[in-house]
Write an enzyme that holds these catalytic residues in place. Structure first.
Site, short mmCIF file in Angstrom:
data_model
loop_
_atom_site.label_atom_id
_atom_site.label_comp_id
_atom_site.label_asym_id
_atom_site.label_seq_id
_atom_site.Cartn_x
_atom_site.Cartn_y
_atom_site.Cartn_z
N PRO A 145 -10.05 -1.35 6.40
CG PRO A 145 -10.92 -2.03 4.30
CD PRO A 145 -10.12 -0.86 5.18
CG ASN A 146 -11.79 -6.86 6.82
OD1 ASN A 146 -13.07 -6.94 7.10
ND2 ASN A 146 -11.67 -6.72 5.47
NE ARG A 165 -8.08 -9.50 7.95
CZ ARG A 165 -7.82 -8.53 7.43
NH1 ARG A 165 -6.92 -7.63 7.82
NH2 ARG A 165 -7.56 -8.48 6.12
CE1 TYR A 209 -2.89 -9.16 7.36
CE2 TYR A 209 -4.64 -10.75 7.54
CZ TYR A 209 -3.97 -9.94 6.66
OH TYR A 209 -4.36 -9.88 5.53
CG ASN A 230 -2.53 -1.55 7.49
OD1 ASN A 230 -2.60 -1.86 6.01
ND2 ASN A 230 -2.40 -2.57 8.28
CG HIS A 251 0.97 -3.18 4.12
ND1 HIS A 251 -0.37 -2.98 4.05
CD2 HIS A 251 1.44 -2.45 3.25
CE1 HIS A 251 -0.77 -2.32 2.98
NE2 HIS A 251 0.57 -1.69 2.59
NE ARG A 295 -1.11 -12.19 2.61
CZ ARG A 295 -2.17 -11.61 3.34
NH1 ARG A 295 -2.01 -10.38 3.83
NH2 ARG A 295 -3.37 -12.28 3.21
C1 DQA Z 1 -2.56 -5.58 5.16
C2 DQA Z 1 -2.28 -6.24 3.80
C3 DQA Z 1 -3.49 -6.12 3.01
O1 DQA Z 1 -3.26 -6.96 1.74
C4 DQA Z 1 -4.56 -6.76 3.81
O2 DQA Z 1 -6.00 -6.67 2.65
C5 DQA Z 1 -5.20 -6.44 4.84
C6 DQA Z 1 -4.09 -5.95 5.88
C7 DQA Z 1 -1.51 -5.76 6.26
O3 DQA Z 1 -1.53 -5.17 7.31
O4 DQA Z 1 -0.64 -6.84 6.17
O5 DQA Z 1 -6.28 -6.21 5.29
O6 DQA Z 1 -2.77 -4.32 4.91
#
Ligand code: DQA
Length: 145
Positions: free
Chosen positions: A9-10, A17, A22, A73, A99, A106
């Site tokens: 997700p996202n 984002r 990222y 991921n 990731h 974090r």
């Molecule tokens: C992530 C790290 C996760 O904690 C976060 O929720 C993401 C992206 C990363 O690629 O750094 O959505 O997977």
């Protein structure tokens, strides 16, 4: 050799984002780099992104017949999804977890991965290079099986 690349997700929002965390590359940019690497290595890739846990599980279950490994991921589902971990474990394909950010430096809720215990390994903190390193590692692992 054929590998399934799964994005949770996202990750469809990459580029817009939280770029400080990222980076500015989009998911398309990362997939383009992966395709370039796959042609160097001599393997085939398929890509799937979803914001839904069930759709990711369906994709993992469907991978068994067609693919030699999974690069995933799982995004936020990394930290919560026993169901994604169980699907990976049930299918039993070699899996590498990646990731973009270093989840271990974090927030504490990001330090736990449900997926890591069923993965060959985890690569994090290198932006899009996490995906490239992950694909190389998966490819070499499967080649040597
Ligand atoms: C992530 C790290 C996760 O904690 C976060 O929720 C993401 C992206 C990363 O690629 O750094 O959505 O997977």
């Amino acid at each position: 050799m054929k590998f399934l690349i799964l994005h949770g997700p996202n990750l469809n929002l990459l580029g817009k984002r939280e770029p400080a965390i990222y980076g500015s590359q989009t998911l398309e940019d990362i997939e383009f780099l992966l395709v370039q690497l796959s042609s160097q290595l001599g393997c085939e890739l398929s890509f799937f992104q979803s914001n839904n846990e069930g759709s990711l599980i369906d994709a993992i279950q469907g991978a068994a017949q067609e693919y030699h490994g999974i690069l995933i991921n799982p995004a936020a589902y990394t930290h919560t999804s026993i169901a994604i971990r169980d699907a990976l474990s049930a299918v039993g394909l070699p899996t590498v977890e990646v990731h973009l950010s270093n989840i271990h430096r974090r927030e504490t809720f990001r330090h736990t991965s449900m997926v890591a215990p069923v993965a060959i390994g985890q690569i994090c903190g290198f932006g899009s290079d996490s995906y490239m390193l992950g694909l190389r590692a998966l490819f070499n692992y499967v080649k040597n099986l």
